[in-house]
Structures are given as structure tokens and as C-alpha cells.
Design a protein around this motif. Structure first.
Motif, PDB file in Angstrom:
ATOM      1  N   VAL A 194       0.830  -1.201   0.000  1.00 21.99           N
ATOM      2  CA  VAL A 194       0.000   0.000   0.000  1.00 21.99           C
ATOM      3  C   VAL A 194       0.866   1.253   0.000  1.00 21.99           C
ATOM      4  O   VAL A 194       0.605   2.215  -0.737  1.00 21.99           O
ATOM      5  CB  VAL A 194      -0.954  -0.003   1.214  1.00 21.99           C
ATOM      6  N   GLY A 195       1.912   1.258   0.821  1.00 24.86           N
ATOM      7  CA  GLY A 195       2.758   2.444   0.905  1.00 24.86           C
ATOM      8  C   GLY A 195       3.492   2.733  -0.383  1.00 24.86           C
ATOM      9  O   GLY A 195       3.635   3.888  -0.793  1.00 24.86           O
ATOM     10  N   ALA A 196       3.983   1.680  -1.066  1.00 24.47           N
ATOM     11  CA  ALA A 196       4.735   1.886  -2.305  1.00 24.47           C
ATOM     12  C   ALA A 196       3.861   2.411  -3.425  1.00 24.47           C
ATOM     13  O   ALA A 196       4.329   3.120  -4.317  1.00 24.47           O
ATOM     14  CB  ALA A 196       5.401   0.586  -2.731  1.00 24.47           C
ATOM     15  N   SER A 197       2.569   2.080  -3.394  1.00 21.06           N
ATOM     16  CA  SER A 197       1.677   2.496  -4.480  1.00 21.06           C
ATOM     17  C   SER A 197       0.870   3.751  -4.165  1.00 21.06           C
ATOM     18  O   SER A 197       0.583   4.544  -5.072  1.00 21.06           O
ATOM     19  CB  SER A 197       0.720   1.348  -4.823  1.00 21.06           C
ATOM     20  N   LEU A 198       0.523   3.939  -2.899  1.00 28.20           N
ATOM     21  CA  LEU A 198      -0.362   5.046  -2.542  1.00 28.20           C
ATOM     22  C   LEU A 198       0.241   6.031  -1.545  1.00 28.20           C
ATOM     23  O   LEU A 198      -0.342   7.082  -1.286  1.00 28.20           O
ATOM     24  CB  LEU A 198      -1.671   4.500  -1.946  1.00 28.20           C
ATOM     25  N   GLY A 199       1.392   5.694  -0.967  1.00 29.14           N
ATOM     26  CA  GLY A 199       1.929   6.504   0.115  1.00 29.14           C
ATOM     27  C   GLY A 199       2.310   7.913  -0.308  1.00 29.14           C
ATOM     28  O   GLY A 199       3.080   8.108  -1.250  1.00 29.14           O
ATOM     29  N   LYS A 200       1.759   8.910   0.402  1.00 29.61           N
ATOM     30  CA  LYS A 200       2.064  10.320   0.116  1.00 29.61           C
ATOM     31  C   LYS A 200       2.361  11.124   1.374  1.00 29.61           C
ATOM     32  O   LYS A 200       2.949  12.202   1.291  1.00 29.61           O
ATOM     33  CB  LYS A 200       0.889  10.969  -0.623  1.00 29.61           C
ATOM     34  N   HIS A 201       1.934  10.629   2.536  1.00 30.37           N
ATOM     35  CA  HIS A 201       2.062  11.412   3.764  1.00 30.37           C
ATOM     36  C   HIS A 201       3.006  10.699   4.733  1.00 30.37           C
ATOM     37  O   HIS A 201       2.620   9.705   5.358  1.00 30.37           O
ATOM     38  CB  HIS A 201       0.691  11.608   4.425  1.00 30.37           C
ATOM     39  N   PRO A 202       4.259  11.160   4.870  1.00 29.09           N
ATOM     40  CA  PRO A 202       5.238  10.508   5.751  1.00 29.09           C
ATOM     41  C   PRO A 202       4.813  10.524   7.204  1.00 29.09           C
ATOM     42  O   PRO A 202       4.230  11.500   7.695  1.00 29.09           O
ATOM     43  CB  PRO A 202       6.515  11.331   5.535  1.00 29.09           C
TER      44      PRO A 202
END
Length: 306
Positions: A194-202
């Protein structure tokens, strides 16, 4: 089991010429990481369910490699780790937990810490405080915490087996440890996807810029599914037990991942080593497990029972 919940990496010059590279945006060589991860999981689960002492020895070996990576990283930064007493404690603690239980583990930790203090005292005063602190910190971080994954295998009031489980019956403690491992793997896997495809907020940009809230949400969702299924079909407990375990494991695993990232950032390194293709070092795999193991032990004692 770190490096989960990663946001897409930055654009690299010449990237258009490297489309055949199996390393995706999250920064891993995915085929190599998958093969190595599955191999380690089957090896560990095989020992856990069929040869418990084998699982303990595998756990000890991982701890030894992890401590060795920390030793090298600290030495490169100018901190001398008392490697002999630390390694002795690393080997002794998982075995103490398996054969003697919680009291033996605590005694082994105390004895190892005293050994570090005495060993370093014989080498002179220069840098001794920093060296002793590093030794006790390493003992606590790796062998002590990971030994909590071994504690459920200790047989209270009976003989802890050296060979196969008596009668071929896998006890509840082994299934609890298996559930712990599955939840940590699901945290890493779903968080990464999920993070690799949708991640935008650290989550913590100053510590680990690639860990995102989207990836954390993926970890929670995936672990909830695995936790509920494991609770009902593996542990034989109500579904809500799996939900509690899942949330606790994801929180602990994420904290462990961020803690190791903070240590690596302080030491100025990206990975502890490159011994595991697609994963980095052994500590890059253990970072989540070492924090999740004591949390799992507490939660299992509270909501499942031993």
C-alpha cells in the motif's frame, strides 16, 4: 521486518533506461526479497511446529548476525562494543528462555550486563562509559527482546523437548509464536504494497521519510484480516482477540522499524548490511520482531492465556 509502508522514491536520472530493473519504487528488489522472505518464513515455521529447539537455534543465529551487524556499525562510528560478553549473552538468552522460562531469561540478561561491565572495566577507563552503554543497549535491543518469541515454547511443569514435540502435538505456545510471526509478516507485506503504491504522507519524515500513513493503514487492514483468521482457525479464540493482537503487533512492529531507522540515521548508514538480498541486513528484518515479541507475549498472557 522493516522497510514497510514506503512511499514512492524520488526520480533518478537515467531511470528510463533501467525499466528492466526489478527494484520497484519502494526501493526493494521485489523478486529477491520475496524469495528470501518466504524461505526464512518456511524455515522458521518448520522449526517452530516440528522441531522447537531448531526454532530456538535459528532465532539465536539471527540474533548473533544482528548483533554482529550492530558491532560493525558501532565500530565504524568509533564506539567499541565489548563483543565477547555481548555475543555470549546473545547465545545464552534464547536458550535460557526456552529451557528456564521468564525467570531464567531475566537472570541471563542481568548476568550478561554484569559481564559487559566487568569485561570493559579491565580494558581501561577511556571510552568505557560509552562502550558499556552500547553493550547493555545491544543486549537489550536484540537477544533479550527477541527471546520473548521463544518464551511461549517453554513448557511449564513439564519437560521442555530437545527433539520433536512430545506425541507430535504442537502446544498452544508454538501456535502463539506462529501467529506473532504471521502478523509481523503481514504488517510488512501489506504496509509495503500500500505504501509503495499510494503513500504520500510521511509518518516521521526526519527519521524515515518513506514510511507513510497510507502504508500504516495498509498494515493495520492486512494484519486485521490475518489476525482474525488466525484467532479463529489457529488459536481457537474469538475474532476480537485477533483484532487486538493485530493492532498491537502493527503498533509494536512500526515502532521497532522507526527505532532502527533512527539508529541507522544516527550512525549514517542506509542498511545494517547487505547479507539478505532484497532486504539489507539481518537487523533490517529483525527490527519489527524484536519490538513485537514482548508485546505479543504480554497480549497473549492477557487475552489468550498460556
Amino acid at each position: 521486518m522493516g522497510q514497510a509502508q514506503q512511499a514512492p522514491g524520488p526520480h533518478v536520472r537515467g531511470q528510463g533506461k533501467q525499466r528492466s530493473n526489478p527494484t520497484p519504487k519502494g526501493g526493494r528488489n521485489l523478486p529477491a526479497a520475496t524469495a528470501v522472505g518466504l524461505g526464512m518464513l518456511f524455515l522458521v515455521l518448520g522449526g517452530l511446529l516440528f522441531l522447537p529447539l531448531g526454532f530456538v537455534l535459528i532465532t539465536t543465529a539471527f540474533a548473533v548476525f544482528g548483533v554482529w551487524e550492530i558491532f560493525r556499525a558501532l565500530e565504524a562510528s568509533g564506539t567499541r562494543l565489548p563483543i565477547i560478553p555481548v555475543m555470549t549473552g546473545t547465545v545464552g538468552m534464547p536458550l535460557a528462555a526456552y529451557f528456564g522460562g521468564l525467570e531464567s531469561l531475566l537472570f541471563a540478561m542481568l548476568l550478561s550486563s554484569v559481564a559487559v561491565l566487568l569485561w570493559r572495566s579491565l580494558e581501561g577507563a577511556a571510552g568505557s562509559a560509552r562502550s558499556i552503554f552500547a553493550g547493555v543497549f545491544t543486549l537489550t535491543w536484540v537477544p533479550f527482546l527477541i527471546s520473548f518469541a521463544v518464551l511461549p515454547l517453554h513448557t511449564s511443569g513439564g519437560e521442555t523437548p530437545i527433539g520433536l514435540w512430545p506425541g507430535g502435538v504442537v502446544p498452544p505456545g508454538a501456535w502463539q509464536t506462529a501467529t506473532l510471526l504471521l502478523l509481523v509478516v503481514s504488517n510488512d507485506t501489506f504496509g509495503y504494497l500500500v505504501g509503495a503504491s499510494l503513500g504520500k504522507h510521511p509518518m516521521a519524515p526526519k527519521i524515515s521519510p518513506k514510511k507513510t500513513w497510507e502504508g500504516f493503514s495498509g498494515s493495520i487492514a492486512g494484519a486485521l484480516v490475518i489476525g482474525v483468521l488466525a484467532s479463529v482457525f489457529v488459536l481457537g479464540k474469538p475474532w476480537w482477540v485477533g483484532a487486538v493482537l493485530a493492532v498491537g503487533m502493527v503498533a509494536a512492529a512500526t515502532a521497532g522499524d522507526l527505532a532502527e531507522s533512527m539508529v541507522k540515521r544516527e550512525l549514517g548508514i542506509k542498511d545494517m548490511s547487505s547479507i539478505l538480498p532484497g532486504h539489507g541486513g539481518v537487523m533490517d528484518r529483525l527490527d519489527s520482531i524484536v519490538f513485537a515479541s514482548p508485546v505479543a507475549f504480554i497480549l497473549f498472557s492477557a487475552v489468550v492465556g498460556t
